[in-house]
Design a protein around this motif. Structure first.
Motif, PDB file in Angstrom:
ATOM      1  N   PRO A  32       0.809  -1.223   0.000  1.00 52.06           N
ATOM      2  CA  PRO A  32       0.000   0.000   0.000  1.00 52.06           C
ATOM      3  C   PRO A  32       0.839   1.269   0.000  1.00 52.06           C
ATOM      4  CG  PRO A  32       0.051  -0.970   2.185  1.00 52.06           C
ATOM      5  CD  PRO A  32       0.704  -1.960   1.269  1.00 52.06           C
ATOM      6  N   ASN A  33       2.127   1.122   0.287  1.00 52.49           N
ATOM      7  CA  ASN A  33       3.007   2.285   0.253  1.00 52.49           C
ATOM      8  C   ASN A  33       3.574   2.519  -1.146  1.00 52.49           C
ATOM      9  OD1 ASN A  33       4.041   4.426   1.764  1.00 52.49           O
ATOM     10  ND2 ASN A  33       5.975   3.402   2.168  1.00 52.49           N
ATOM     11  N   GLY A  42       6.797   4.512  -1.917  1.00 51.90           N
ATOM     12  CA  GLY A  42       7.416   3.455  -1.136  1.00 51.90           C
ATOM     13  C   GLY A  42       8.446   4.002  -0.169  1.00 51.90           C
ATOM     14  N   CYS A  43       8.995   3.124   0.658  1.00 56.72           N
ATOM     15  CA  CYS A  43      10.057   3.518   1.585  1.00 56.72           C
ATOM     16  C   CYS A  43      11.297   3.911   0.783  1.00 56.72           C
ATOM     17  CB  CYS A  43      10.398   2.372   2.529  1.00 56.72           C
ATOM     18  SG  CYS A  43       8.990   1.811   3.507  1.00 56.72           S
ATOM     19  N   ILE A  44      12.022   4.902   1.239  1.00 54.44           N
ATOM     20  CA  ILE A  44      13.120   5.449   0.444  1.00 54.44           C
ATOM     21  C   ILE A  44      14.258   4.463   0.255  1.00 54.44           C
ATOM     22  CG2 ILE A  44      12.555   7.809   1.147  1.00 54.44           C
ATOM     23  CD1 ILE A  44      15.071   7.731   2.943  1.00 54.44           C
ATOM     24  N   PHE A  45      14.338   3.434   1.091  1.00 56.38           N
ATOM     25  CA  PHE A  45      15.427   2.465   0.994  1.00 56.38           C
ATOM     26  C   PHE A  45      15.032   1.214   0.226  1.00 56.38           C
ATOM     27  CE2 PHE A  45      13.117   1.712   4.968  1.00 56.38           C
ATOM     28  CZ  PHE A  45      12.744   0.388   4.810  1.00 56.38           C
ATOM     29  N   CYS A  46      13.764   1.060  -0.115  1.00 56.19           N
ATOM     30  CA  CYS A  46      13.246  -0.230  -0.531  1.00 56.19           C
ATOM     31  C   CYS A  46      13.506  -0.528  -2.003  1.00 56.19           C
ATOM     32  CB  CYS A  46      11.744  -0.311  -0.251  1.00 56.19           C
ATOM     33  SG  CYS A  46      11.055  -1.944  -0.614  1.00 56.19           S
ATOM     34  N   LEU A  47      14.170  -1.640  -2.232  1.00 50.24           N
ATOM     35  CA  LEU A  47      14.285  -2.255  -3.544  1.00 50.24           C
ATOM     36  C   LEU A  47      14.103  -3.751  -3.303  1.00 50.24           C
ATOM     37  CD1 LEU A  47      14.851  -1.684  -6.558  1.00 50.24           C
ATOM     38  CD2 LEU A  47      17.240  -2.270  -6.098  1.00 50.24           C
ATOM     39  N   ARG A 156       7.732   5.854   5.537  1.00 49.85           N
ATOM     40  CA  ARG A 156       7.138   4.577   5.926  1.00 49.85           C
ATOM     41  C   ARG A 156       5.614   4.598   5.804  1.00 49.85           C
ATOM     42  NH1 ARG A 156       8.710  -0.280   6.004  1.00 49.85           N
ATOM     43  NH2 ARG A 156       7.263  -0.769   7.685  1.00 49.85           N
ATOM     44  N   GLY A 157       5.001   5.749   6.039  1.00 51.21           N
ATOM     45  CA  GLY A 157       3.545   5.821   5.926  1.00 51.21           C
ATOM     46  C   GLY A 157       2.808   5.376   7.171  1.00 51.21           C
ATOM     47  N   HIS A 158       3.520   5.163   8.269  1.00 47.96           N
ATOM     48  CA  HIS A 158       2.877   4.858   9.552  1.00 47.96           C
ATOM     49  C   HIS A 158       3.773   5.384  10.662  1.00 47.96           C
ATOM     50  CE1 HIS A 158       5.702   1.677  10.789  1.00 47.96           C
ATOM     51  NE2 HIS A 158       5.663   1.252   9.538  1.00 47.96           N
ATOM     52  N   ASP A 159       3.233   5.477  11.859  1.00 52.76           N
ATOM     53  CA  ASP A 159       4.025   5.932  12.998  1.00 52.76           C
ATOM     54  C   ASP A 159       4.251   4.794  13.980  1.00 52.76           C
ATOM     55  OD1 ASP A 159       1.515   5.645  14.152  1.00 52.76           O
ATOM     56  OD2 ASP A 159       1.227   7.782  14.521  1.00 52.76           O
ATOM     57  N   PHE A 160       4.980   5.081  15.062  1.00 49.84           N
ATOM     58  CA  PHE A 160       5.276   4.041  16.039  1.00 49.84           C
ATOM     59  C   PHE A 160       4.010   3.578  16.751  1.00 49.84           C
ATOM     60  CE2 PHE A 160       6.292   2.780  20.426  1.00 49.84           C
ATOM     61  CZ  PHE A 160       7.020   1.634  20.153  1.00 49.84           C
ATOM     62  N   ALA A 161       3.073   4.477  16.962  1.00 49.44           N
ATOM     63  CA  ALA A 161       1.832   4.094  17.633  1.00 49.44           C
ATOM     64  C   ALA A 161       1.091   3.017  16.847  1.00 49.44           C
ATOM     65  CB  ALA A 161       0.944   5.318  17.844  1.00 49.44           C
ATOM     66  N   THR A 219      16.860   3.878  -5.870  1.00 43.89           N
ATOM     67  CA  THR A 219      15.980   4.264  -4.763  1.00 43.89           C
ATOM     68  C   THR A 219      16.164   5.742  -4.434  1.00 43.89           C
ATOM     69  OG1 THR A 219      17.647   3.708  -3.087  1.00 43.89           O
ATOM     70  CG2 THR A 219      16.133   1.948  -3.779  1.00 43.89           C
ATOM     71  N   PRO A 220      15.166   6.365  -3.785  1.00 42.02           N
ATOM     72  CA  PRO A 220      15.360   7.742  -3.327  1.00 42.02           C
ATOM     73  C   PRO A 220      16.549   7.875  -2.369  1.00 42.02           C
ATOM     74  CG  PRO A 220      13.032   7.185  -3.306  1.00 42.02           C
ATOM     75  CD  PRO A 220      13.770   5.909  -3.596  1.00 42.02           C
ATOM     76  N   LEU A 221      16.794   6.834  -1.587  1.00 39.83           N
ATOM     77  CA  LEU A 221      17.947   6.863  -0.676  1.00 39.83           C
ATOM     78  C   LEU A 221      19.247   6.957  -1.476  1.00 39.83           C
ATOM     79  CD1 LEU A 221      18.924   6.651   2.282  1.00 39.83           C
ATOM     80  CD2 LEU A 221      19.026   4.172   1.951  1.00 39.83           C
TER      81      LEU A 221
END
Length: 319
Positions: A32-33, A42-47, A156-161, A219-221
Motif C-alpha cells: 500500500p506504500n 514506497g520507503c526510500i530504501f526499498c528495492l 514509511r507511511g505509519h508511525d510508532f503508535a 531508490t530515493p535513498l
C-alpha cells in the motif's frame, strides 16, 4: 564459541528438537506504500528484489516450496516464509489460498508472514490465529525505528503508535511477533537506536531482525547518498552498534537475524564491506566476548528510558 544472545536456531531447536529451515516465498502481493493507498513512492530504501534475492514471482507457492526443497537431500522441516512485499495485503480469501498452499506440504511445520503494521485488520489476524493449533506462526512487522521523525524521513507511511497497536492486537493469539529494525538510519544517533531497543522491550515482541542500512541503486535513498546527504556505517561501527543493541534488548527476545546480506551485488551502492554475513556475525560474537557482555546486559538501563514509558502508556491506552 557459545552465543551470548538468543538465536533463532536455538529457539527452533527448543521447539522442534532440531534444525528447521525457512523457505522464502513470493506470493505476488503488492504494497500500500507503493500503489497509492498510503503512498506511491514506497520507503526510500526499498528495492525488494535486493532484499528477496530468491524471489519466485511467476511460480505458484507450491512450486516455490518444491523448488526450494529440491536443493535439499533427504527429509527436512520447514517454515514457509512469505517474504516479498506486504504479505497480508489482500482479501482474506486470497491470503488463505496462498498460506494453505504452503501449509499443505507435510514437511512445513510453520508459517512466517512479513508485513506492515498498518495492514493487519482483525480478520487477517483471525486467519493467522486459526493456524496456530497445528503450526508455528510468526508475524514480522516492519518497524525500522521507534522514532516518528525517522519514519517520516523514510516515507514509511505509519508511525510508532501504529506498530505498538498492531503488536497489542496480535498478542494473546498464539502468534509469535517479530520486528524489523535498521541500524544506521539517516539522522539517528546511537542513543536513538538504543531507544528503539527499549521501545521493543516495552511492546513485548518475541523476536527482532537487525539490518544495517544499505543503499541500492534506483531508490530515493541512493539519490540522497550520491548527493552526499547520507552516510552508511562502516563494518566496525555496525559491529559496535549491534552489540550495544543486543545488550539493551530483553534476553527473552529471539534474535531472528543479526545482519542483512552483505555480499557485493550489482544493485548495492553502499556499504561494500567485502565480507560475508558469517564473518560479520563472527565479529559480533567476538566483540560481545571481548566486552564480557550478553543480550540483556543493559536492558535494565533501557527500561528506564522515556521511550519505554511512552510505550507502556500507549499499550495501557493512556497515550
Amino acid at each position: 564459541m557459545e552465543k551470548r544472545y538468543y538465536t533463532f536456531s536455538r529457539f527452533l531447536k527448543e521447539h522442534f528438537g532440531g534444525p528447521v529451515r525457512k523457505i522464502p516465498l513470493d506470493a505476488g502481493f503488492g504494497c500500500p506504500n507503493r500503489d497509492g493507498t498510503v503512498s506511491s513512492g514506497g520507503c526510500i530504501f526499498c528495492l525488494n528484489p535486493a532484499f528477496s534475492p530468491f524471489s519466485g514471482r511467476g511460480l505458484t507457492v507450491a512450486e516455490q516450496v518444491r523448488r526450494f526443497k529440491g536443493h535439499r537431500r533427504g527429509p527436512g522441516r520447514y517454515i514457509a516464509y512469505f517474504q516479498a512485499y506486504t504479505n497480508t495485503y489482500a482479501p482474506v480469501a486470497v491470503l488463505r489460498r496462498a498460506y494453505e498452499e504452503a501449509l499443505a506440504d507435510p514437511e512445513v511445520v510453520g508459517l512466517a508472514v512479513a508485513t506492515r503494521p498498518d495492514c493487519v485488520p482483525d480478520p487477517v489476524l483471525d486467519l493467522l490465529q486459526s493456524y496456530t493449533d497445528r503450526w508455528m506462526v510468526w508475524v514480522e512487522y516492519g518497524l525500522q525505528s521507534c522514532h516518528d521523525a525517522t519514519l517520516q524521513r523514510l516515507n514509511r507511511g505509519h508511525d510508532f503508535a501504529t506498530f505498538a497497536a498492531a503488536v497489542a492486537r496480535t498478542r494473546g493469539r498464539g502468534i509469535y511477533i517479530g520486528a524489523h529494525v535498521i541500524l544506521g538510519l539517516p539522522g539517528e544517533t546511537a542513543a536513538d537506536m538504543l531507544a528503539t531497543a527499549a521501545a521493543l522491550n516495552a511492546t513485548g515482541v518475541d523476536g527482532v531482525k537487525l539490518h544495517h542500512l544499505q543503499v541500492f541503486e534506483g531508490t530515493p535513498l541512493a539519490a540522497a547518498f550520491l548527493r552526499g546527504e547520507v552516510k552508511t556505517l562502516s563494518l566496525d561501527e555496525y559491529v559496535s552498534l549491534s552489540c550495544d543493541f543486543i545488550e539493551a534488548l530483553s534476553p527473552q527476545t529471539v534474535i531472528l537475524r543479526l545482519v542483512g546480506d552483505v555480499t557485493d551485488n550489482a544493485l548495492l551502492l553502499a556499504p561494500r564491506w567485502g565480507v560475508s554475513k558469517a564473518a560479520v556475525i563472527d565479529r559480533i560474537d567476538r566483540e560481545l566476548e571481548r566486552r564480557g557482555t550478553r543480550q540483556g546486559s543493559r536492558a535494565g538501563w533501557a527500561s528506564e528510558s522515556a521511550v519505554l514509558e511512552t510505550g507502556r502508556q500507549h499499550l495501557e491506552g493512556r497515550g
